[in-house]
Design a protein around this motif. Structure first.
Motif, PDB file in Angstrom:
ATOM      1  N   ARG A  98      -9.090  15.081  -7.000  1.00  0.00           N
ATOM      2  CA  ARG A  98      -9.355  16.043  -5.921  1.00  0.00           C
ATOM      3  C   ARG A  98     -10.838  16.051  -5.561  1.00  0.00           C
ATOM      4  NH1 ARG A  98      -5.943  19.475  -7.763  1.00  0.00           N
ATOM      5  NH2 ARG A  98      -7.363  20.459  -9.210  1.00  0.00           N
ATOM      6  N   LYS A  99     -11.710  16.030  -6.576  1.00  0.00           N
ATOM      7  CA  LYS A  99     -13.160  16.014  -6.323  1.00  0.00           C
ATOM      8  C   LYS A  99     -13.569  14.751  -5.580  1.00  0.00           C
ATOM      9  CE  LYS A  99     -14.736  18.874 -10.165  1.00  0.00           C
ATOM     10  NZ  LYS A  99     -15.462  18.870 -11.452  1.00  0.00           N
ATOM     11  N   GLU A 100     -13.004  13.611  -5.981  1.00  0.00           N
ATOM     12  CA  GLU A 100     -13.333  12.351  -5.322  1.00  0.00           C
ATOM     13  C   GLU A 100     -12.853  12.354  -3.868  1.00  0.00           C
ATOM     14  OE1 GLU A 100     -14.721   8.497  -4.591  1.00  0.00           O
ATOM     15  OE2 GLU A 100     -15.243   9.977  -6.111  1.00  0.00           O
ATOM     16  N   ASN A 101     -11.661  12.876  -3.630  1.00  0.00           N
ATOM     17  CA  ASN A 101     -11.154  12.964  -2.250  1.00  0.00           C
ATOM     18  C   ASN A 101     -12.021  13.887  -1.403  1.00  0.00           C
ATOM     19  OD1 ASN A 101      -9.091  11.184  -2.711  1.00  0.00           O
ATOM     20  ND2 ASN A 101      -7.570  12.763  -3.111  1.00  0.00           N
ATOM     21  N   ASP A 102     -12.452  15.016  -1.970  1.00  0.00           N
ATOM     22  CA  ASP A 102     -13.333  15.935  -1.239  1.00  0.00           C
ATOM     23  C   ASP A 102     -14.674  15.270  -0.921  1.00  0.00           C
ATOM     24  OD1 ASP A 102     -11.360  17.843  -1.392  1.00  0.00           O
ATOM     25  OD2 ASP A 102     -12.318  18.982  -3.026  1.00  0.00           O
ATOM     26  N   ARG A 103     -15.217  14.531  -1.902  1.00  0.00           N
ATOM     27  CA  ARG A 103     -16.481  13.840  -1.685  1.00  0.00           C
ATOM     28  C   ARG A 103     -16.353  12.817  -0.554  1.00  0.00           C
ATOM     29  NH1 ARG A 103     -18.700   9.245  -2.317  1.00  0.00           N
ATOM     30  NH2 ARG A 103     -16.924   8.304  -3.378  1.00  0.00           N
ATOM     31  N   ARG A 104     -15.269  12.056  -0.555  1.00  0.00           N
ATOM     32  CA  ARG A 104     -15.068  11.047   0.490  1.00  0.00           C
ATOM     33  C   ARG A 104     -14.879  11.692   1.865  1.00  0.00           C
ATOM     34  NH1 ARG A 104     -11.041   6.524  -2.157  1.00  0.00           N
ATOM     35  NH2 ARG A 104     -12.516   5.772  -3.709  1.00  0.00           N
ATOM     36  N   GLU A 105     -14.162  12.806   1.906  1.00  0.00           N
ATOM     37  CA  GLU A 105     -13.948  13.514   3.175  1.00  0.00           C
ATOM     38  C   GLU A 105     -15.270  14.057   3.706  1.00  0.00           C
ATOM     39  OE1 GLU A 105     -12.090  14.859   6.481  1.00  0.00           O
ATOM     40  OE2 GLU A 105     -11.223  13.584   4.924  1.00  0.00           O
ATOM     41  N   LYS A 106     -16.099  14.616   2.822  1.00  0.00           N
ATOM     42  CA  LYS A 106     -17.405  15.140   3.233  1.00  0.00           C
ATOM     43  C   LYS A 106     -18.286  14.011   3.770  1.00  0.00           C
ATOM     44  CE  LYS A 106     -21.414  17.583   1.442  1.00  0.00           C
ATOM     45  NZ  LYS A 106     -22.096  18.062   0.249  1.00  0.00           N
ATOM     46  N   ARG A 109     -17.152  13.006   7.210  1.00  0.00           N
ATOM     47  CA  ARG A 109     -17.571  13.975   8.234  1.00  0.00           C
ATOM     48  C   ARG A 109     -19.048  13.831   8.557  1.00  0.00           C
ATOM     49  NH1 ARG A 109     -16.379  18.826   5.513  1.00  0.00           N
ATOM     50  NH2 ARG A 109     -14.864  17.838   4.213  1.00  0.00           N
TER      51      ARG A 109
END
Length: 154
Positions: A98-106, A109
């Motif tokens: 989840r943290k890795e997916n959030d980092r990639r999404e950020k 953006r």
């Protein structure tokens, strides 16, 4: 090979071990054997019981009989089920994912890669035009928004 295998004789006397319920282990075994001789199938009785259909049944049985569900009969040198690091378990793996997916999404953006495709009107068909030169004036992607020269080349 199999002919040479012999089952040892039973130990003398009766088992004197007492269960937590206060019953002797010998009496419990005798009770189970009597049920089996009378034609009672213990597995069928368990499956047909209301408690067996309870989703918490396995957990309640494990608690009642003090069963370690991650236990093993192997020695710790051969296999230790509790020898894994915390980050090897599902919860920690899911959190790291989840943290890795959030980092990639950020990051996406911040680089501006999350913008949508803008559609722009390229004209319209005039009535009576069924093809030919007028057909190229239908709504199309804006060349600027598509990032190319309109022919599929960048």
């Amino acid at each position: 090979f199999v002919e040479d295998v012999r089952i040892p004789p039973p130990p003398p006397g009766e088992c004197d071990q007492v269960m937590p319920s206060g019953d002797s282990l010998q009496s419990k075994v005798a009770q189970w054997l009597e049920l089996k001789r009378s034609g009672t199938n213990i597995n069928d009785r368990l499956r047909s019981s209301k408690g067996f259909r309870n989703p918490d049944f396995v957990q309640s049985v494990a608690d009642h009989f003090s069963i370690d569900q991650q236990g093993t009969q192997f020695s710790k040198e051969v296999f230790d089920p509790k020898g894994y690091a915390n980050e090897d378990y599902y919860d920690a793996l899911a959190m790291a994912q989840r943290k890795e997916n959030d980092r990639r999404e950020k990051e996406r953006r911040e680089r501006g890669l999350d913008r949508g495709v803008d559609f722009a009107s390229g004209g319209h068909l005039s009535s009576g035009t069924a093809g030919g030169a007028g057909a190229t004036a239908v709504n199309s992607l804006s060349v600027a928004a598509a990032g190319g020269d309109g022919r599929g080349y960048s």
